[in-house]
Design an enzyme around this catalytic site. Sequence first.
Site, PDB file in Angstrom:
ATOM      1  N   CYS A 189       0.815  -1.217   0.000  1.00  0.00           N
ATOM      2  CA  CYS A 189       0.000   0.000   0.000  1.00  0.00           C
ATOM      3  C   CYS A 189       0.849   1.267   0.000  1.00  0.00           C
ATOM      4  CB  CYS A 189      -0.938   0.012   1.202  1.00  0.00           C
ATOM      5  SG  CYS A 189      -2.035  -1.405   1.237  1.00  0.00           S
ATOM      6  N   HIS A 234      -3.568   7.117   3.589  1.00  0.00           N
ATOM      7  CA  HIS A 234      -3.943   5.843   2.964  1.00  0.00           C
ATOM      8  C   HIS A 234      -5.377   5.495   3.370  1.00  0.00           C
ATOM      9  CE1 HIS A 234      -3.908   1.809   1.590  1.00  0.00           C
ATOM     10  NE2 HIS A 234      -3.713   1.242   2.758  1.00  0.00           N
ATOM     11  N   ASN A 278     -10.273  -0.173   0.135  1.00  0.00           N
ATOM     12  CA  ASN A 278      -8.813  -0.067   0.119  1.00  0.00           C
ATOM     13  C   ASN A 278      -8.287  -0.538  -1.242  1.00  0.00           C
ATOM     14  OD1 ASN A 278      -6.065  -0.342   0.463  1.00  0.00           O
ATOM     15  ND2 ASN A 278      -6.189  -1.456   2.408  1.00  0.00           N
TER      16      ASN A 278
HETATM   17  O1  UT7 Z   1      -3.579  -1.447   3.746  1.00  0.00           O
HETATM   18  C1  UT7 Z   1      -3.526  -2.101   4.957  1.00  0.00           C
HETATM   19  C2  UT7 Z   1      -4.446  -3.263   4.858  1.00  0.00           C
HETATM   20  N1  UT7 Z   1      -5.239  -3.618   5.948  1.00  0.00           N
HETATM   21  C3  UT7 Z   1      -5.786  -2.846   6.894  1.00  0.00           C
HETATM   22  O2  UT7 Z   1      -5.589  -1.675   6.999  1.00  0.00           O
HETATM   23  C4  UT7 Z   1      -6.704  -3.527   7.867  1.00  0.00           C
HETATM   24  C5  UT7 Z   1      -6.583  -2.989   9.254  1.00  0.00           C
HETATM   25  N2  UT7 Z   1      -7.548  -3.597  10.125  1.00  0.00           N
HETATM   26  C6  UT7 Z   1      -8.869  -3.302  10.089  1.00  0.00           C
HETATM   27  O3  UT7 Z   1      -9.306  -2.487   9.295  1.00  0.00           O
HETATM   28  C7  UT7 Z   1      -9.760  -3.957  11.094  1.00  0.00           C
HETATM   29  O4  UT7 Z   1      -8.983  -4.700  12.005  1.00  0.00           O
HETATM   30  C8  UT7 Z   1     -10.831  -4.897  10.452  1.00  0.00           C
HETATM   31  C9  UT7 Z   1     -11.879  -4.040   9.739  1.00  0.00           C
HETATM   32  C10 UT7 Z   1     -10.193  -5.851   9.488  1.00  0.00           C
HETATM   33  C11 UT7 Z   1     -11.542  -5.672  11.527  1.00  0.00           C
HETATM   34  O5  UT7 Z   1     -12.120  -4.799  12.450  1.00  0.00           O
HETATM   35  P1  UT7 Z   1     -11.897  -5.034  14.008  1.00  0.00           P
HETATM   36  O6  UT7 Z   1     -12.682  -4.014  14.692  1.00  0.00           O
HETATM   37  O7  UT7 Z   1     -10.418  -5.082  14.259  1.00  0.00           O
HETATM   38  O8  UT7 Z   1     -12.600  -6.433  14.221  1.00  0.00           O
HETATM   39  P2  UT7 Z   1     -11.960  -7.785  14.759  1.00  0.00           P
HETATM   40  O9  UT7 Z   1     -11.012  -8.350  13.775  1.00  0.00           O
HETATM   41  O10 UT7 Z   1     -11.487  -7.548  16.149  1.00  0.00           O
HETATM   42  O11 UT7 Z   1     -13.244  -8.695  14.796  1.00  0.00           O
HETATM   43  C12 UT7 Z   1     -14.364  -8.395  15.664  1.00  0.00           C
HETATM   44  C13 UT7 Z   1     -15.457  -9.381  15.344  1.00  0.00           C
HETATM   45  C14 UT7 Z   1     -14.982 -10.829  15.267  1.00  0.00           C
HETATM   46  O12 UT7 Z   1     -15.981 -11.650  15.815  1.00  0.00           O
HETATM   47  P3  UT7 Z   1     -15.851 -12.232  17.304  1.00  0.00           P
HETATM   48  O13 UT7 Z   1     -14.560 -13.004  17.291  1.00  0.00           O
HETATM   49  O14 UT7 Z   1     -15.784 -11.027  18.191  1.00  0.00           O
HETATM   50  O15 UT7 Z   1     -17.070 -13.040  17.455  1.00  0.00           O
HETATM   51  C15 UT7 Z   1     -14.887 -11.080  13.787  1.00  0.00           C
HETATM   52  O16 UT7 Z   1     -15.057 -12.441  13.457  1.00  0.00           O
HETATM   53  O17 UT7 Z   1     -16.018  -9.074  14.061  1.00  0.00           O
HETATM   54  C16 UT7 Z   1     -16.045 -10.264  13.268  1.00  0.00           C
HETATM   55  N3  UT7 Z   1     -15.916  -9.888  11.880  1.00  0.00           N
HETATM   56  C17 UT7 Z   1     -16.972  -9.595  11.120  1.00  0.00           C
HETATM   57  N4  UT7 Z   1     -18.281  -9.552  11.389  1.00  0.00           N
HETATM   58  C18 UT7 Z   1     -19.108  -9.205  10.391  1.00  0.00           C
HETATM   59  C19 UT7 Z   1     -14.787  -9.771  11.158  1.00  0.00           C
HETATM   60  N5  UT7 Z   1     -15.094  -9.396   9.901  1.00  0.00           N
HETATM   61  C20 UT7 Z   1     -16.442  -9.275   9.858  1.00  0.00           C
HETATM   62  C21 UT7 Z   1     -17.364  -8.918   8.851  1.00  0.00           C
HETATM   63  N6  UT7 Z   1     -18.677  -8.887   9.159  1.00  0.00           N
HETATM   64  N7  UT7 Z   1     -16.972  -8.572   7.603  1.00  0.00           N
END
Ligand code: UT7
Length: 331
Positions: free
Chosen positions: A116, A258, A288
Amino acid sequence: MTQLRHATITGTGSYLPERVITNFDLEKLVNTSDEWIRQRTGIRERRIAEDNVATSDLCVRAARWAIKNAHINPLDIQMILVATVTPDTFFPSTACYVQKGIGAKNASAMDISAACAGFLYGLDLADGLIRSGRYDTILVVGGEIFNNIVDWNDRGTCVLFGDGAGAAIVQATDEPKGILASYIGSDGDYADIDLLGIPAGGSRMPVTQEAIDQKLDKIQMNGREVFKLGVRLMPEAAQRVLREANVSIEDIDLLIPHQANLRIIEAVGDRLGVPREKVYINVDKYGNTSAATVIIALDEAIREGRAKPGDLLLLVTFGAGLTWGSTLLQL
Ligand code: UT7
């Protein structure tokens, strides 16, 4: 010492595929909801290229706009740098396909692999090569087609990414404007494909049926860790160019970070002390687009009149590698 020769952006362009995939479309594919995606990422929809389209096709369209807006001839371009992690092929480089597409016969061409952060890596290189006096006109492009490298059954990643490209013509100027400071960095201690990357398909792990069955040819990501790193690294990188150019954050007209996640963008703006109205956001529309986010945003900001001649812009990014970069730019 006064710097006589500067590198400046004389034209930008971008291209987004027409096909829109909304959060509601994704609700039909994976166990997710529009509400979750909007609250956790700020994304409402993203663009996805048609099946027969390659990354260079998007880059060529963006580059043609940049060439037109810079009022130059493709034959004036001496180098083409294409930042991408989704090249058309391993080789030839995507930059060579772009060269053919725009008819820039006098250029050398190569790809930049810095995830990125790739576009700002390209801008940094162009800045150095132009200030050295060896080059006058360089095309820097960021373009991606994530469509094929995303696991459309993985709700943790498939909701985040989109396809698109942006391009900038970087040229020499004697005026004290353009790229006032530029910084890129990386830390290979984080070169961990579980953090962010694609395990299979390179020399370390060929694509076998077993790898395909385990989805190892698709993006793997530890979202929470990447989130934390982005929130820490981008403000640090941004502060570095401000210090180098002796510019205060209050003087910045527009921050272009970004576009990965609205929460990351807002945290970076808050840490830097930039008011929300000075932070450019389009992650809601495109998700993204990796190496393309910053240049698509810059091009849109210029076209919308949010970035005007004379304005001081702060561009900042981070990505897999880890890689990061920042550019202080006076339009
Ligand atoms: O260019 C760089 C590339 N990447 C990034 O910048 C990504 C950076 N990270 C993020 O943007 C965030 O960490 C995410 C958007 C990927 C995830 O958000 P989060 O607030 O960190 O959620 P999490 O990974 O802590 O997950 C919370 C919950 C989980 O469920 P449990 O374990 O609490 O039951 C996940 O399984 O949300 C669940 N979850 C979803 N639920 C519905 C994860 N993805 C989804 C989804 N829809 N798409």
